[in-house]
Design a protein around this motif. Structure first.
Motif, PDB file in Angstrom:
ATOM      1  N   LYS A  28       0.852  -1.201   0.000  1.00  0.00           N
ATOM      2  CA  LYS A  28       0.000   0.000   0.000  1.00  0.00           C
ATOM      3  C   LYS A  28       0.883   1.245   0.000  1.00  0.00           C
ATOM      4  CE  LYS A  28      -3.523  -2.700   2.247  1.00  0.00           C
ATOM      5  NZ  LYS A  28      -2.947  -3.811   3.007  1.00  0.00           N
ATOM      6  N   LYS A  31       1.943   3.565   2.874  1.00  0.00           N
ATOM      7  CA  LYS A  31       2.515   2.994   4.105  1.00  0.00           C
ATOM      8  C   LYS A  31       4.034   3.098   4.127  1.00  0.00           C
ATOM      9  CE  LYS A  31      -1.108   0.033   5.700  1.00  0.00           C
ATOM     10  NZ  LYS A  31      -1.402  -1.196   6.399  1.00  0.00           N
ATOM     11  N   ILE A  32       4.510   3.227   5.344  1.00  0.00           N
ATOM     12  CA  ILE A  32       5.952   3.320   5.554  1.00  0.00           C
ATOM     13  C   ILE A  32       6.657   2.073   5.014  1.00  0.00           C
ATOM     14  CG2 ILE A  32       7.608   3.130   7.475  1.00  0.00           C
ATOM     15  CD1 ILE A  32       6.081   5.414   8.840  1.00  0.00           C
ATOM     16  N   ASN A  52       5.916 -10.143   4.932  1.00  0.00           N
ATOM     17  CA  ASN A  52       4.530  -9.701   5.133  1.00  0.00           C
ATOM     18  C   ASN A  52       3.697 -10.970   5.338  1.00  0.00           C
ATOM     19  OD1 ASN A  52       1.687  -9.192   4.112  1.00  0.00           O
ATOM     20  ND2 ASN A  52       2.471  -7.096   4.090  1.00  0.00           N
ATOM     21  N   PRO A  53       2.818 -10.989   6.364  1.00  0.00           N
ATOM     22  CA  PRO A  53       2.122 -12.240   6.687  1.00  0.00           C
ATOM     23  C   PRO A  53       1.174 -12.732   5.606  1.00  0.00           C
ATOM     24  CG  PRO A  53       1.333 -10.431   8.071  1.00  0.00           C
ATOM     25  CD  PRO A  53       2.469  -9.897   7.269  1.00  0.00           C
ATOM     26  N   ALA A  80       9.213  -2.404  10.637  1.00  0.00           N
ATOM     27  CA  ALA A  80       8.216  -1.330  10.536  1.00  0.00           C
ATOM     28  C   ALA A  80       6.832  -1.927  10.751  1.00  0.00           C
ATOM     29  CB  ALA A  80       8.323  -0.646   9.173  1.00  0.00           C
ATOM     30  N   VAL A  81       6.613  -2.503  11.942  1.00  0.00           N
ATOM     31  CA  VAL A  81       5.294  -3.037  12.318  1.00  0.00           C
ATOM     32  C   VAL A  81       4.838  -2.281  13.570  1.00  0.00           C
ATOM     33  CG1 VAL A  81       5.799  -5.314  11.342  1.00  0.00           C
ATOM     34  CG2 VAL A  81       6.294  -4.881  13.746  1.00  0.00           C
ATOM     35  N   PRO A  82       3.548  -2.292  13.891  1.00  0.00           N
ATOM     36  CA  PRO A  82       3.086  -1.547  15.057  1.00  0.00           C
ATOM     37  C   PRO A  82       3.839  -1.942  16.338  1.00  0.00           C
ATOM     38  CG  PRO A  82       1.231  -2.256  13.729  1.00  0.00           C
ATOM     39  CD  PRO A  82       2.436  -2.906  13.148  1.00  0.00           C
ATOM     40  N   ALA A  83       4.000  -0.970  17.247  1.00  0.00           N
ATOM     41  CA  ALA A  83       4.834  -1.138  18.454  1.00  0.00           C
ATOM     42  C   ALA A  83       4.545  -2.448  19.200  1.00  0.00           C
ATOM     43  CB  ALA A  83       4.614   0.063  19.373  1.00  0.00           C
ATOM     44  N   SER A  85       3.824  -5.296  18.260  1.00  0.00           N
ATOM     45  CA  SER A  85       4.364  -6.532  17.651  1.00  0.00           C
ATOM     46  C   SER A  85       5.887  -6.546  17.591  1.00  0.00           C
ATOM     47  CB  SER A  85       3.837  -6.690  16.226  1.00  0.00           C
ATOM     48  OG  SER A  85       2.457  -6.530  16.173  1.00  0.00           O
ATOM     49  N   ASN A 137      11.613   4.263  17.100  1.00  0.00           N
ATOM     50  CA  ASN A 137      11.199   5.635  16.835  1.00  0.00           C
ATOM     51  C   ASN A 137      12.263   6.376  16.037  1.00  0.00           C
ATOM     52  OD1 ASN A 137       9.585   7.974  17.049  1.00  0.00           O
ATOM     53  ND2 ASN A 137      10.628   8.631  18.917  1.00  0.00           N
ATOM     54  N   CYS A 138      12.684   5.797  14.930  1.00  0.00           N
ATOM     55  CA  CYS A 138      13.757   6.431  14.153  1.00  0.00           C
ATOM     56  C   CYS A 138      13.501   6.300  12.650  1.00  0.00           C
ATOM     57  CB  CYS A 138      15.098   5.800  14.507  1.00  0.00           C
ATOM     58  SG  CYS A 138      15.331   4.144  13.860  1.00  0.00           S
ATOM     59  N   MET A 139      14.322   6.995  11.882  1.00  0.00           N
ATOM     60  CA  MET A 139      14.292   6.889  10.411  1.00  0.00           C
ATOM     61  C   MET A 139      15.295   5.846   9.950  1.00  0.00           C
ATOM     62  SD  MET A 139      12.760   9.217   8.298  1.00  0.00           S
ATOM     63  CE  MET A 139      11.582  10.486   8.633  1.00  0.00           C
ATOM     64  N   GLY A 173      14.492  12.369  13.406  1.00  0.00           N
ATOM     65  CA  GLY A 173      14.313  12.037  12.004  1.00  0.00           C
ATOM     66  C   GLY A 173      14.074  13.283  11.179  1.00  0.00           C
TER      67      GLY A 173
HETATM   68  N1  COA Z   1       5.392  -9.385  10.554  1.00  0.00           N
HETATM   69  C1  COA Z   1       5.370  -9.002   9.279  1.00  0.00           C
HETATM   70  N2  COA Z   1       4.503  -8.096   8.808  1.00  0.00           N
HETATM   71  C2  COA Z   1       3.619  -7.576   9.670  1.00  0.00           C
HETATM   72  C3  COA Z   1       3.600  -7.927  11.005  1.00  0.00           C
HETATM   73  C4  COA Z   1       4.524  -8.893  11.457  1.00  0.00           C
HETATM   74  N3  COA Z   1       4.551  -9.287  12.703  1.00  0.00           N
HETATM   75  N4  COA Z   1       2.613  -7.240  11.612  1.00  0.00           N
HETATM   76  C5  COA Z   1       2.063  -6.453  10.675  1.00  0.00           C
HETATM   77  N5  COA Z   1       2.669  -6.670   9.500  1.00  0.00           N
HETATM   78  C6  COA Z   1       2.396  -6.054   8.216  1.00  0.00           C
HETATM   79  C7  COA Z   1       0.953  -5.642   8.081  1.00  0.00           C
HETATM   80  O1  COA Z   1       0.143  -6.676   7.631  1.00  0.00           O
HETATM   81  C8  COA Z   1       1.079  -4.501   7.105  1.00  0.00           C
HETATM   82  O2  COA Z   1       1.094  -4.955   5.783  1.00  0.00           O
HETATM   83  P1  COA Z   1      -0.181  -4.701   4.797  1.00  0.00           P
HETATM   84  O3  COA Z   1      -0.165  -3.266   4.452  1.00  0.00           O
HETATM   85  O4  COA Z   1       0.063  -5.602   3.636  1.00  0.00           O
HETATM   86  O5  COA Z   1      -1.404  -5.089   5.590  1.00  0.00           O
HETATM   87  C9  COA Z   1       2.434  -3.906   7.411  1.00  0.00           C
HETATM   88  O6  COA Z   1       3.145  -4.882   8.138  1.00  0.00           O
HETATM   89  C10 COA Z   1       2.343  -2.666   8.301  1.00  0.00           C
HETATM   90  O7  COA Z   1       1.566  -2.966   9.438  1.00  0.00           O
HETATM   91  P2  COA Z   1       0.268  -2.087   9.809  1.00  0.00           P
HETATM   92  O8  COA Z   1      -0.425  -2.774  10.940  1.00  0.00           O
HETATM   93  O9  COA Z   1      -0.522  -1.798   8.613  1.00  0.00           O
HETATM   94  O10 COA Z   1       0.940  -0.812  10.391  1.00  0.00           O
HETATM   95  P3  COA Z   1       1.156   0.632   9.731  1.00  0.00           P
HETATM   96  O11 COA Z   1       1.879   0.536   8.450  1.00  0.00           O
HETATM   97  O12 COA Z   1      -0.088   1.385   9.740  1.00  0.00           O
HETATM   98  O13 COA Z   1       2.121   1.245  10.842  1.00  0.00           O
HETATM   99  C11 COA Z   1       4.276   1.701  11.668  1.00  0.00           C
HETATM  100  C12 COA Z   1       3.304   0.635  11.221  1.00  0.00           C
HETATM  101  C13 COA Z   1       5.537   1.068  12.171  1.00  0.00           C
HETATM  102  C14 COA Z   1       4.622   2.587  10.461  1.00  0.00           C
HETATM  103  C15 COA Z   1       3.586   2.578  12.762  1.00  0.00           C
HETATM  104  O14 COA Z   1       3.199   1.757  13.808  1.00  0.00           O
HETATM  105  C16 COA Z   1       4.498   3.644  13.317  1.00  0.00           C
HETATM  106  O15 COA Z   1       5.215   3.431  14.276  1.00  0.00           O
HETATM  107  N6  COA Z   1       4.468   4.843  12.697  1.00  0.00           N
HETATM  108  C17 COA Z   1       5.330   5.957  13.114  1.00  0.00           C
HETATM  109  C18 COA Z   1       6.733   5.743  12.625  1.00  0.00           C
HETATM  110  C19 COA Z   1       7.614   6.926  12.976  1.00  0.00           C
HETATM  111  O16 COA Z   1       7.188   8.047  12.919  1.00  0.00           O
HETATM  112  N7  COA Z   1       8.895   6.618  13.347  1.00  0.00           N
HETATM  113  C20 COA Z   1       9.820   7.651  13.780  1.00  0.00           C
HETATM  114  C21 COA Z   1      10.429   8.365  12.678  1.00  0.00           C
HETATM  115  S1  COA Z   1      11.518   9.602  13.156  1.00  0.00           S
END
Ligand code: COA
Length: 466
Positions: A28, A31-32, A52-53, A80-83, A85, A137-139, A173
């Protein structure tokens, strides 16, 4: 070099991995995990594994459901998965034998108590498996040579800078992105970049220690909000400045700034007095905004350090010469007193209205040849340690086509640094770019030119031990 946990060699795989897994790669576009995957697919020459699962393919690249299912070894994991996980994913990386991980995800110490606890858990996992972890929390990382690029800003929005000699490390970042964008826009080369976020494991001192050993890096610039371990940092910084200059932009210096830093990267800023003492003790060069950092970094990257503080100023505009003289004095530099030989040699060649003292005002009718004679003479003068050339390029006698070449031909002569100051708008800007492309740092104002030169003088003194 000072020994730290893991040492410089444990940091190298962040910048030069043979294989990379992106966990959380997505198809998508917003997405990051999509942007990071695209960066690697476009330009990383090593092996790449997308995780990716549920996806079979992303950007026509095969996907794996988890890191354990990858049939080969992985040097670097980008997470780059939610915190919630991240801990589990990091455990899996550990089991797989991955020893280097960048955690992009936010939602840890910077977000409060619960996040801090989750961050501690990540640190435990990384200790258990001997994983060097950057973030959370980084780039992450950018290397202009290997094209490791974990920055989640699309390349059409942030052009990556070309290869060069400046390394930039940044807790933030956004500060990092601003610096890189600036460098890319001005075509200033970057060797390596790292945004290390909350510094739960890899911190500023580790990166500094690594960059000291990096042959592609000539100068290190840092953006800091806090220092994780003051003693370790000071010890390493003192060693590193003996090898290459370190420029530091430290924020969070007011009560308001300190509070902002705490909620940004969870950093404790410490007092400004203490930080100034560290700067003095270590020989780092402290700056107070991005522009200063950028100006000084360019000078240190492309010019030699000055032997001492005696500066020759050559100009075709009297006013610019006076302004430079003021600025030099403000920064503790002095106008060189030219030798008898220099002045008598030039007197024979130049018309009587040329001022042969310092600043040397060649007059509004000075042509390229007059500049060439003057530059050659002062560079050969033993009483001169460095040169600021300030030119009003709009005057009719100057042949702009060949002016830059003429100056570039004198670059590096007698190992004396040269800085150019070119005030003005469009015409000056074009000439400034040509100088920059040829490794001569060029500034639009006397204040910025003098500040940049002062860093070459300070670093020269540090190297000479004076
Ligand atoms: N293993 C592999 N892939 C996984 C997973 C796992 N355990 N858990 C989730 N995923 C996949 C998801 O299915 C998703 O893929 P999809 O788009 O095909 O569905 C992808 O990883 C991303 O997960 P998602 O739940 O959609 O999260 P997200 O993309 O909305 O957000 C982050 C993830 C990391 C970007 C978000 O949590 C975040 O931290 N954002 C802020 C980042 C930031 O600002 N960092 C600091 C910069 S200075």
């Amino acid at each position: 070099m000072v020994e730290t946990l893991g040492g410089a060699e444990s940091i190298a795989p962040f910048f030069s991995p043979r294989s990379v897994a992106i966990i959380g790669a997505s198809s998508k576009q917003k997405k990051i995990g999509y942007v990071i995957a695209k960066n690697f697919i476009e330009s990383f020459a090593g092996k790449l594994f997308l995780i990716n699962p549920s996806a079979q393919q992303i950007l026509s690249h095969k996907c794996y459901p988890n890191i354990s299912s990858i049939p080969e070894s992985v040097d670097l994991a980008v997470i780059a998965v939610p915190a919630k996980s991240v801990k589990e994913v990091l455990e899996e990386c550990g089991e797989k034998g991955v020893r280097t991980a960048v955690v992009i995800s936010s939602g840890f110490k910077e977000s409060g108590k619960d996040g801090a606890k989750m961050e501690e858990e990540l640190v435990s996992v990384s200790r258990k498996y001997h994983i060097r972890m950057m973030g959370p929390n980084c780039m992450g990382v950018f290397n202009s040579t290997t094209m490791v690029d974990t920055l989640f800003i699309p390349r059409y929005r942030l052009k990556r800078p070309p290869q060069g000699k400046i390394a930039f490390i940044s807790q933030s970042g956004a500060s990092g992105i601003a610096f890189l964008d600036w460098a890319a826009g001005e075509r200033i080369g970057i060797s390596k970049f790292a945004s290390y976020g909350n510094a739960a494991d890899v911190d500023e001192a580790d990166l500094l220690e690594f960059l000291a050993t990096d042959e592609e890096t000539k100068v290190i610039a840092m953006y800091l909000e806090g220092i994780k371990e003051g003693r370790k940092f000071a010890k390493i910084a003192r060693e590193v400045t003996k090898e290459k200059p370190v420029i530091v932009l430290k924020t969070g210096v007011t009560d308001s700034g300190a509070k902002a830093a705490l909620s940004h990267t969870g950093s404790l800023s410490g007092t400004d007095e203490i930080f100034n003492a560290v700067v003095k003790q270590t020989g780092m060069i402290r700056v107070y905004d991005w522009e200063e950092m950028f100006d000084i970094a360019r000078a240190l990257a492309y010019q030699p350090a000055a032997r001492d503080n005696r500066v020759a100023v050559i100009t075709n505009g009297g006013g610019a010469g006076v302004m430079i003289a003021d600025e030099l004095e403000k920064h503790g530099m002095a106008l060189a007193r030219f030798s008898e030989e220099t002045t008598s040699k030039l007197k024979e060649k130049f018309p009587p209205h040329v001022t042969l003292s310092n600043p040397m005002d060649l007059g509004g009718d000075a042509d390229n040849e007059r500049f060439r004679e003057a530059i050659g003479a002062v560079i050969d003068d033993d009483s001169v340690d460095s040169l600021i050339l300030t030119c009003i390029p709009h005057t009719p006698a100057i042949d702009l086509e060949s002016f830059v070449d003429m100056v570039v031909d004198t670059k590096g002569k007698n190992n004396k640094p040269m800085i150019v100051c070119l005030p003005g708008g469009r015409v000056s800007l074009e000439v400034r770019e040509l100088f920059e492309e040829n490794g001569i740092p060029t500034y639009p104002t006397p204040a910025r030119a003098a500040l940049a030169l002062s860093a070459l003088v300070r670093y020269g003194r540090l190297k000479n031990g004076s």
